[in-house]
Design a protein around this motif. Structure first.
Motif, mmCIF file in Angstrom:
data_model
loop_
_atom_site.group_PDB
_atom_site.id
_atom_site.type_symbol
_atom_site.label_atom_id
_atom_site.label_comp_id
_atom_site.label_asym_id
_atom_site.label_seq_id
_atom_site.Cartn_x
_atom_site.Cartn_y
_atom_site.Cartn_z
ATOM 1 N N THR A 103 0.833 -1.211 0.000
ATOM 2 C CA THR A 103 0.000 0.000 0.000
ATOM 3 C C THR A 103 0.867 1.260 0.000
ATOM 4 N N ASN A 145 -3.601 -7.919 -11.092
ATOM 5 C CA ASN A 145 -4.229 -9.127 -10.546
ATOM 6 C C ASN A 145 -5.002 -8.720 -9.293
ATOM 7 N N THR A 200 -6.492 -9.398 -6.121
ATOM 8 C CA THR A 200 -6.349 -10.448 -5.121
ATOM 9 C C THR A 200 -7.647 -10.741 -4.375
ATOM 10 N N ASP A 255 -1.163 -1.508 -10.267
ATOM 11 C CA ASP A 255 -0.963 -2.285 -9.043
ATOM 12 C C ASP A 255 -0.675 -3.720 -9.475
ATOM 13 N N SER A 271 0.243 -8.470 -6.492
ATOM 14 C CA SER A 271 0.123 -9.931 -6.398
ATOM 15 C C SER A 271 0.351 -10.634 -7.729
HETATM 16 C C1 LIG Z 1 -1.553 -7.432 -1.022
HETATM 17 C C2 LIG Z 1 -2.005 -6.428 -2.040
HETATM 18 C C3 LIG Z 1 -1.928 -5.049 -1.811
HETATM 19 C C4 LIG Z 1 -1.547 -4.457 -0.487
HETATM 20 O O1 LIG Z 1 -0.350 -4.849 0.004
HETATM 21 P P1 LIG Z 1 -0.029 -4.546 1.564
HETATM 22 O O2 LIG Z 1 1.375 -4.995 1.665
HETATM 23 O O3 LIG Z 1 -1.000 -5.358 2.369
HETATM 24 O O4 LIG Z 1 -0.212 -3.099 1.770
HETATM 25 C C5 LIG Z 1 -2.292 -4.188 -2.817
HETATM 26 N N1 LIG Z 1 -2.733 -4.640 -3.994
HETATM 27 C C6 LIG Z 1 -2.846 -5.960 -4.254
HETATM 28 C C7 LIG Z 1 -3.337 -6.391 -5.587
HETATM 29 C C8 LIG Z 1 -2.482 -6.887 -3.278
HETATM 30 O O5 LIG Z 1 -2.595 -8.194 -3.542
#
Ligand SMILES: *Cc1c(COP(=O)(O)O)cnc(C)c1O
Length: 361
Positions: free
Chosen positions: A60, A134, A136, A161, A164
């Protein structure tokens, strides 16, 4: 416990050993050698010549860095959101004063490039497009290549983003021409949480130069300056760098194409397996189902709580649903350190739990 959640993901023993390396001077030669080795190899997995910055933060934090470094308050940005994490990115942009135009899809759907193209035509003020590669929370992988092409053809900045997906699902950053791409250490990289990686294209750096969103800790120009000296601007999470150094050795020994193929094979096995057990997928179109996380509806009459606690008793931890999907689905993580046997064992345990939970009709 077998950790089968979509992050944090299991960490191999060699990496766990590396994490216990004694602390070193983060301004000294030992650490700068590690930083250099790590940063020489990150681009292989991003498939890019762009700058990649490593930040001590959660995924994040990487998303926040992406937003505040290339946008300004009042900028109009398109949020292409297919779930919880798409909504989070939109919320970050709105928090820092962007004017967010939201294109939200139903849970389980992938984004439609034609609909994105239309949204861009309808609102020429849009300067950037935010896309989750992706998602999640729903187990759906967008057709990022097609979505990025639509945004690129319209001359928009592309923020992705890939938390994942990167290093597990193919994402050739240069070929698909994505400007800002974010991932996190605890997903596909076989290391604990603590680092986010952000790639910045020349176009993204040009946007940086005119960006007026407030930034200090995440000011990527500061990170780039420090990186040239094999350093980070602030005290970094040293153990994760030590671990990543070893994880990257392992990932390079396997090779990116083999890693991607392993995730494809295991994703398919997970989907086939849950369907065979009478479950169904949240993904509306199985061709867009994720190879790193499978979001599953249990068979009628069996609740998610029973499945998750039953699996826990069997030694397997799976994730629940997020937001509106809480209590409706469970999610099996299969990214990073995951083998065919791991997923076979998880499915076998799920089979035992469902057999026990089955109520005679
Ligand atoms: C896990 C995830 C996040 C957030 O990651 P954190 O380390 O929990 O802040 C953001 N975007 C996606 C697609 C994720 O899978």
């Amino acid at each position: 416990m077998n950790l089968r959640i979509p992050g944090p993901t299991p960490v191999p023993q060699q990496v766990l050993d590396a994490l216990s390396h004694p602390m070193v001077d983060h301004r000294g030669p030992e650490f700068s050698a590690v930083v250099k080795r790590v940063h020489e190899r990150l681009p292989i997995f991003f498939q890019t010549k762009n700058d990649i910055l490593s930040l001590t933060t959660a995924g994040t934090g990487g998303l926040e860095a992406a937003v505040v470094n290339v946008l300004s308050p009042g900028d109009t940005v398109l949020s292409v959101s297919i779930g919880n994490f798409g909504e989070r990115l939109a919320k970050i942009a709105a928090t820092f004063g962007a004017n967010v135009v939201s294109d939200r899809y139903e849970d389980g759907e992938a984004a439609d490039p034609a609909r994105v193209q239309q949204a861009l035509l309808d609102n020429p003020a849009i300067s950037a497009v935010m896309i989750t590669h992706n998602e999640t929370s729903t187990g759906v992988t967008n057709d990022l290549q097609a979505l990025a092409k639509v945004a690129r053809d319209a001359g928009k900045l592309i923020i992705v983003d890939a938390v994942s997906s990167l290093a597990a699902i193919d994402l050739p950053v240069d070929e698909w021409d994505c400007d800002v791409v974010v991932t996190g250490s605890q997903k596909g990289w076989m290391v604990p949480p603590g680092l986010a990686f952000v790639s910045m294209s020349p176009r993204a750096w040009a946007a940086y130069e005119i960006s007026t969103m407030p930034k200090f800790y995440f000011d990527l120009k500061e990170h780039k300056k420090s990186l040239a000296k094999g350093e980070t601007p602030w005290t970094p999470v040293l153990p994760i760098y030590f671990g990543l150094d070893v994880a990257l050795d392992m990932m390079l020994a396997e090779g990116l194409p083999a890693i991607v193929a392993r995730h494809e094979r295991i994703g398919q096995a997970a989907r086939d397996g849950v369907k065979r057990l009478g479950c169904s997928l949240l993904a509306a179109d199985e061709r867009r189902a994720s190879n790193t996380v499978t979001a599953v509806y249990p068979p009628a009459g069996v609740d998610v709580k029973t499945i998750r606690s039953g699996l826990r008793d069997e030694g397997f931890v799976v994730a629940g649903g997020q937001g509106g999907l809480s209590g409706k689905i469970f999610r099996i993580g299969h990214l990073g350190l995951v083998s065919d046997q791991d997923i076979a064992d998880t499915l076998a345990a799920l089979g035992r739990v469902l057999a026990k939970a089955a109520v005679p009709a």
